[in-house]
Design a protein around this motif. Sequence first.
Motif, PDB file in Angstrom:
ATOM      1  N   GLN A  11       0.831  -1.214   0.000  1.00 52.74           N
ATOM      2  CA  GLN A  11       0.000   0.000   0.000  1.00 52.74           C
ATOM      3  C   GLN A  11       0.859   1.255   0.000  1.00 52.74           C
ATOM      4  OE1 GLN A  11      -2.503  -0.420   3.444  1.00 52.74           O
ATOM      5  NE2 GLN A  11      -3.868  -1.894   2.465  1.00 52.74           N
ATOM      6  N   LYS A  12       1.895   1.273   0.827  1.00 51.66           N
ATOM      7  CA  LYS A  12       2.789   2.445   0.899  1.00 51.66           C
ATOM      8  C   LYS A  12       3.515   2.651  -0.425  1.00 51.66           C
ATOM      9  CE  LYS A  12       3.805   2.349   5.861  1.00 51.66           C
ATOM     10  NZ  LYS A  12       4.869   2.114   6.865  1.00 51.66           N
ATOM     11  N   VAL A  13       4.025   1.565  -0.994  1.00 56.77           N
ATOM     12  CA  VAL A  13       4.759   1.663  -2.259  1.00 56.77           C
ATOM     13  C   VAL A  13       3.819   2.090  -3.375  1.00 56.77           C
ATOM     14  CG1 VAL A  13       6.069   0.363  -3.990  1.00 56.77           C
ATOM     15  CG2 VAL A  13       6.558   0.055  -1.550  1.00 56.77           C
ATOM     16  N   ARG A  14       2.612   1.538  -3.410  1.00 56.10           N
ATOM     17  CA  ARG A  14       1.630   1.920  -4.430  1.00 56.10           C
ATOM     18  C   ARG A  14       1.330   3.416  -4.343  1.00 56.10           C
ATOM     19  NH1 ARG A  14      -2.060  -0.083  -7.831  1.00 56.10           N
ATOM     20  NH2 ARG A  14      -1.717  -2.254  -7.330  1.00 56.10           N
ATOM     21  N   ALA A  15       1.074   3.907  -3.147  1.00 50.03           N
ATOM     22  CA  ALA A  15       0.759   5.331  -2.952  1.00 50.03           C
ATOM     23  C   ALA A  15       1.924   6.213  -3.397  1.00 50.03           C
ATOM     24  CB  ALA A  15       0.405   5.600  -1.493  1.00 50.03           C
ATOM     25  N   SER A  61      12.204   2.956 -12.759  1.00 46.85           N
ATOM     26  CA  SER A  61      13.140   2.504 -11.727  1.00 46.85           C
ATOM     27  C   SER A  61      13.967   3.677 -11.203  1.00 46.85           C
ATOM     28  CB  SER A  61      14.053   1.415 -12.291  1.00 46.85           C
ATOM     29  OG  SER A  61      14.916   0.936 -11.290  1.00 46.85           O
ATOM     30  N   ARG A  62      14.495   4.493 -12.105  1.00 42.81           N
ATOM     31  CA  ARG A  62      15.290   5.663 -11.696  1.00 42.81           C
ATOM     32  C   ARG A  62      14.436   6.674 -10.928  1.00 42.81           C
ATOM     33  NH1 ARG A  62      20.356   6.098 -14.516  1.00 42.81           N
ATOM     34  NH2 ARG A  62      20.460   4.571 -16.191  1.00 42.81           N
ATOM     35  N   ALA A  63      13.197   6.868 -11.394  1.00 42.84           N
ATOM     36  CA  ALA A  63      12.321   7.878 -10.790  1.00 42.84           C
ATOM     37  C   ALA A  63      11.850   7.487  -9.386  1.00 42.84           C
ATOM     38  CB  ALA A  63      11.125   8.144 -11.697  1.00 42.84           C
ATOM     39  N   ILE A  64      11.680   6.187  -9.130  1.00 38.03           N
ATOM     40  CA  ILE A  64      11.157   5.776  -7.811  1.00 38.03           C
ATOM     41  C   ILE A  64      12.254   5.388  -6.829  1.00 38.03           C
ATOM     42  CG2 ILE A  64       8.929   5.063  -8.754  1.00 38.03           C
ATOM     43  CD1 ILE A  64       9.810   2.136  -8.450  1.00 38.03           C
ATOM     44  N   GLU A  70      13.897   7.198   0.601  1.00 41.44           N
ATOM     45  CA  GLU A  70      13.442   8.172   1.600  1.00 41.44           C
ATOM     46  C   GLU A  70      12.290   7.626   2.434  1.00 41.44           C
ATOM     47  OE1 GLU A  70      12.584  12.186   0.333  1.00 41.44           O
ATOM     48  OE2 GLU A  70      14.324  12.149  -0.998  1.00 41.44           O
ATOM     49  N   LEU A  71      11.318   7.018   1.752  1.00 46.20           N
ATOM     50  CA  LEU A  71      10.156   6.449   2.447  1.00 46.20           C
ATOM     51  C   LEU A  71      10.587   5.292   3.340  1.00 46.20           C
ATOM     52  CD1 LEU A  71       7.013   6.382   2.763  1.00 46.20           C
ATOM     53  CD2 LEU A  71       6.988   4.795   0.837  1.00 46.20           C
ATOM     54  N   ASP A  72      11.526   4.498   2.859  1.00 43.03           N
ATOM     55  CA  ASP A  72      12.076   3.347   3.575  1.00 43.03           C
ATOM     56  C   ASP A  72      10.982   2.426   4.127  1.00 43.03           C
ATOM     57  OD1 ASP A  72      14.150   1.760   4.471  1.00 43.03           O
ATOM     58  OD2 ASP A  72      14.396   2.856   6.354  1.00 43.03           O
TER      59      ASP A  72
END
Length: 160
Positions: A11-15, A61-64, A70-72
Amino acid sequence: MAKSKGGVTVQKVRALCEPIVAGLGLSLWDVRYVKEGADWYLRVFIDKPEGVTIDDCEAVSRAINDPLDELDPIENAYCLEVCSPGIERELVCDEHFEQFIGADIMVKMLRPVEGVGREFNGVLKAYENGEVTVEDHGGENQLTFNKKEAAWVKLDDFSA
């Protein structure tokens, strides 16, 4: 516990990824966080109408990569993979089922269905509130089931 932890991670990664992927002119098809052997994989599936290229995967891949750092959201080491859902893409979200009504699909059930077995294919005729209706290619029989009863539902690009 691992399942809910994975669900929160997804969920966090999707958001995080949805607006980044959309900003690159693509759509986010799915996010999966899975363990295979001793290794963990974070798979981000992207799509676009004309098909995904290796350049699209590299750009996402580069953009995320930095925002993910940072989100970790993941405690342990993992491998990030950005890829296309493929020609026989798995239908996961409600939007996927709604988008492909009328398409040929393959289904693998968790348990055998009387008279059908565990695997079958046909045309996706309807989808509502998690209920999937599939009609055989002859148009003679329909089967309705809850998508939670299926191991997977995929597009069948190779059916006759």
